[in-house]
Scaffold this motif. Structure first.
Motif, PDB file in Angstrom:
ATOM      1  N   LEU A  17      89.357  33.046 -66.747  1.00  0.00           N
ATOM      2  CA  LEU A  17      88.481  34.073 -67.318  1.00  0.00           C
ATOM      3  C   LEU A  17      87.569  33.423 -68.350  1.00  0.00           C
ATOM      4  CD1 LEU A  17      87.725  37.071 -67.776  1.00  0.00           C
ATOM      5  CD2 LEU A  17      89.599  37.154 -69.455  1.00  0.00           C
ATOM      6  N   GLN A  59      83.676  34.139 -70.655  1.00  0.00           N
ATOM      7  CA  GLN A  59      82.608  35.081 -71.012  1.00  0.00           C
ATOM      8  C   GLN A  59      81.287  34.640 -70.391  1.00  0.00           C
ATOM      9  OE1 GLN A  59      82.619  35.403 -75.318  1.00  0.00           O
ATOM     10  NE2 GLN A  59      83.952  37.199 -75.208  1.00  0.00           N
ATOM     11  N   PRO A  70      78.319  37.408 -64.814  1.00  0.00           N
ATOM     12  CA  PRO A  70      79.345  38.269 -64.207  1.00  0.00           C
ATOM     13  C   PRO A  70      79.314  38.236 -62.676  1.00  0.00           C
ATOM     14  CG  PRO A  70      78.374  39.386 -66.080  1.00  0.00           C
ATOM     15  CD  PRO A  70      77.576  38.112 -65.878  1.00  0.00           C
ATOM     16  N   THR A 118      81.653  35.992 -60.532  1.00  0.00           N
ATOM     17  CA  THR A 118      83.061  36.319 -60.342  1.00  0.00           C
ATOM     18  C   THR A 118      83.406  36.310 -58.855  1.00  0.00           C
ATOM     19  OG1 THR A 118      83.188  37.647 -62.355  1.00  0.00           O
ATOM     20  CG2 THR A 118      84.804  38.117 -60.623  1.00  0.00           C
ATOM     21  N   THR A 153      86.679  34.571 -63.074  1.00  0.00           N
ATOM     22  CA  THR A 153      86.243  35.880 -63.536  1.00  0.00           C
ATOM     23  C   THR A 153      85.352  35.705 -64.751  1.00  0.00           C
ATOM     24  OG1 THR A 153      88.289  36.904 -62.741  1.00  0.00           O
ATOM     25  CG2 THR A 153      86.956  38.162 -64.309  1.00  0.00           C
ATOM     26  N   SER A 160      83.335  37.676 -67.632  1.00  0.00           N
ATOM     27  CA  SER A 160      83.214  38.975 -68.294  1.00  0.00           C
ATOM     28  C   SER A 160      81.858  39.097 -68.984  1.00  0.00           C
ATOM     29  CB  SER A 160      84.331  39.156 -69.316  1.00  0.00           C
ATOM     30  OG  SER A 160      84.234  38.173 -70.329  1.00  0.00           O
TER      31      SER A 160
END
Length: 121
Positions: free
Chosen positions: A11, A13, A88, A91, A118, A120
Motif C-alpha cells: 500500500l 499513497q 490510484p 492499483t 494498492t 490510496s
C-alpha cells in the motif's frame, strides 16, 4: 521451466514510489526476455513494459511511460519494476513474465503468481 516470484507490492499513497522485484529460478534466466503486466479487477491484463535478455533495450506501455522503469540483474536472476508518481489507477495485481525471444509484448511462456499494489488517494 522458469519459476517466477514477485515481491515488493503493498500500500502506498498517491505520488509515492514502489519497487517490485521478480526472482527467477530454473533455466538460464539471462537468456529470457522479461516483462511486467498488471490486471485490475474487472479489467483486462495490461502490458506495462519489457526488457530484452541482455538489458540493452526496454519498451513501455503508454500508461506508464516516463513513470515506470524496468531493469534486470542477470547475476541475481532478478528483474525489477521501479514505479514512481503512483496514481490510484495504478492499483492492480502486478505480474512478471518470461519468454524466449518474445519481447516486447509476447506471448510470454512463464508467469509469476502476482503481487498486489494498492495506491490510496
Amino acid at each position: 521451466q522458469v519459476q517466477l516470484v514477485e515481491s515488493g507490492g503493498g500500500l502506498v499513497q498517491a505520488g509515492g514510489s514502489l519497487r517490485l522485484s521478480c526472482a527467477a529460478s530454473g533455466r538460464t534466466f539471462s537468456g529470457y526476455d522479461m516483462a511486467w503486466f498488471r490486471q485490475a479487477p474487472g479489467k483486462e491484463r495490461e502490458f506495462l513494459g519489457s526488457i530484452n535478455w541482455s538489458g540493452s533495450w526496454t519498451s513501455y506501455g503508454d500508461s506508464v511511460k516516463g513513470r515506470f522503469t524496468i531493469s534486470r540483474d542477470n547475476a541475481k536472476n532478478t528483474v525489477y519494476l521501479q514505479m514512481n508518481s503512483l496514481k490510484p489507477e495504478d492499483t492492480a495485481v502486478y505480474y512478471c513474465a518470461a519468454g524466449f525471444g518474445v519481447a516486447p509484448r509476447g506471448p510470454y511462456d512463464y508467469w509469476g503468481q502476482g503481487t498486489q499494489v494498492t495506491v490510496s488517494s
